[in-house]
Scaffold this active site. Structure first.
Site, PDB file in Angstrom:
ATOM      1  N   GLU A   9      36.453  12.789  18.332  1.00 46.62           N
ATOM      2  CA  GLU A   9      36.543  12.423  16.912  1.00 46.62           C
ATOM      3  C   GLU A   9      37.178  13.565  16.124  1.00 46.62           C
ATOM      4  O   GLU A   9      36.722  13.946  15.054  1.00 46.62           O
ATOM      5  CB  GLU A   9      35.153  12.085  16.356  1.00 46.62           C
ATOM      6  CG  GLU A   9      34.445  10.972  17.118  1.00 46.62           C
ATOM      7  CD  GLU A   9      33.089  10.598  16.534  1.00 46.62           C
ATOM      8  OE1 GLU A   9      32.829  10.926  15.348  1.00 46.62           O
ATOM      9  OE2 GLU A   9      32.297   9.966  17.249  1.00 46.62           O
ATOM     10  N   GLU A  54      24.847  10.820  19.509  1.00 45.56           N
ATOM     11  CA  GLU A  54      24.140  11.694  18.555  1.00 45.56           C
ATOM     12  C   GLU A  54      22.618  11.626  18.683  1.00 45.56           C
ATOM     13  O   GLU A  54      21.899  11.410  17.707  1.00 45.56           O
ATOM     14  CB  GLU A  54      24.580  11.368  17.127  1.00 45.56           C
ATOM     15  CG  GLU A  54      26.057  11.575  16.900  1.00 45.56           C
ATOM     16  CD  GLU A  54      26.526  11.203  15.497  1.00 45.56           C
ATOM     17  OE1 GLU A  54      25.682  10.835  14.656  1.00 45.56           O
ATOM     18  OE2 GLU A  54      27.746  11.266  15.249  1.00 45.56           O
TER      19      GLU A  54
END
Length: 376
Positions: A266, A161
């Site tokens: 995810e 991220e």
């Protein structure tokens, strides 16, 4: 006293029987079904996220279900720096070692998550003002952990991220003190410390065009430096009624052109309203709870369940279409009760984003996607 004692014994026996019956139900479900990992064995790995209780096999239902259904696993939190490296000169390898042992015992490939991330940093790192101090942490952290688990974990999310929604670099402590080359440096260090481990970049919303362009730039920069990157992880935190199929397929194709693997790392499909009407997965974002934001506390309507089921079915059709590129699909949790979406972005809600309900019972979506590879 004898009556009280007898009552206590009966109560204890009843509780034990209830637990046993619960486990029996999971056993029956697993015994009579062909697992997802078996169904998709010729397509891609099927993974799940595991919490600490599951890693230590303290959750008896999960202890049955996980080895039956999954051949890949990612730790939810125990390899993040605040847990595994809580103080400058101390590493806590206990749960990570247990996860590796669990994977070896059950023939499950472990994806290490994550070496470098701006969030869930230990306090001493968050307080750093010196570039030299952060660089020392950065280098020691990657070298120590990646080398310890080289060849024991299958892969690492080396950097997690690092991008804003517009594709620019997030203004993290790493960017501020180490500069924009910190990502390339992280992969260089990981490559040296873990030559026998796959190395990935992982992020949410990188199927969206602007953020995807930023991820492509990162990957190209790593490759231009002569450093290895083996794959990219698209997290896949989507809402069941708003899955960006076109962007997902385009992202698979664009990343594949770079010569790397593509994973969905995810995956969950939320069914609750989002306060900002976006697909953000920024864990720092928070909102207040109210009845409107938690409409299914007593159960999911059939109409919403149908949208949820079709969402997973259509996604897996897309993944199968690109099975020559997609190497893993990981669901972010084992069952609905475990999901982070019950407490994000609003605490205390009841969400239903996974394939197994709170009692570990497979949903219709499970049956639908389990049948897909068998269809001609």
């Amino acid at each position: 006293m004898k009556r009280i004692r007898l009552y206590q014994l009966n109560l204890t026996a009843a509780i034990a029987f209830a637990i046993l019956c619960s486990n029996c139900n999971v056993s029956k479900n697993t015994a009579k079904s062909v697992s997802l990992k078996e169904t998709y064995k010729n397509s891609f790995l099927i993974g799940t996220a595991m919490n600490a209780r599951q890693i230590e096999e303290k959750d008896s239902n999960a202890a049955i279900l996980i080895p039956h259904e999954f051949n890949a696993a990612t730790p939810e939190n125990i390899m993040k720096s605040e847990v595994i490296h809580p103080s400058w000169d101390h590493y806590n390898f206990d749960l990570a070692d247990k996860l590796v042992a669990y994977g070896k015992k059950n023939d499950i490939k472990i994806n290490g998550h994550t070496l470098i991330w701006h969030s869930q940093l230990p306090v001493y790192v968050r307080k750093m003002k010196s570039a030299d101090s952060l660089k020392m942490f950065f280098e020691n952290h990657i070298q120590t952990i990646a080398s310890r688990y080289d060849g024991k974990v299958y892969s690492w999310d080396v950097v997690n991220e690092a991008l804003n929604e517009d594709g620019t670099l997030r203004n993290s402590i790493f960017l501020q003190l180490l500069g924009p080359d910190f990502i390339v440096e992280a992969f260089r260090l990981a490559q040296k410390a873990a030559p026998n481990t796959q190395l990935y970049y992982n992020d949410y919303n990188i199927e969206e065009p602007k953020k995807r362009a930023g991820a492509i730039e990162i990957i190209k920069k790593i490759k231009a430096a002569g450093i290895r990157i083996d794959g990219v992880g698209i997290q896949g935190h989507w809402r069941a009624n708003n899955i960006p199929f076109k962007n997902i397929e385009e992202s698979i194709e664009d990343f594949a052109k770079l010569g790397i693997k593509v994973m969905f790392t995810e995956l969950d499909l939320g069914v609750l309203p989002n306060p900002w009407d976006t697909n953000t997965a920024d864990i720092s974002a928070r909102a207040e709870n109210n009845t409107k934001m938690n409409p299914y506390a007593n159960g999911l309507p059939d109409s919403v369940q149908a949208v949820f089921t079709k969402g997973y079915e259509d996604l897996c059709k897309l993944f199968l279409k690109h099975k020559n590129v997609v190497s893993r699909v990981t669901f972010w949790g084992v069952n609905d009760g475990q999901s982070w979406l019950n407490d994000w972005p609003i605490r205390g809600r009841t969400n239903y984003p996974l394939l197994f309900d709170r009692n570990f019972k497979p949903k219709e979506a499970y049956s639908k996607i389990n049948a897909l590879p068998k269809q001609k």
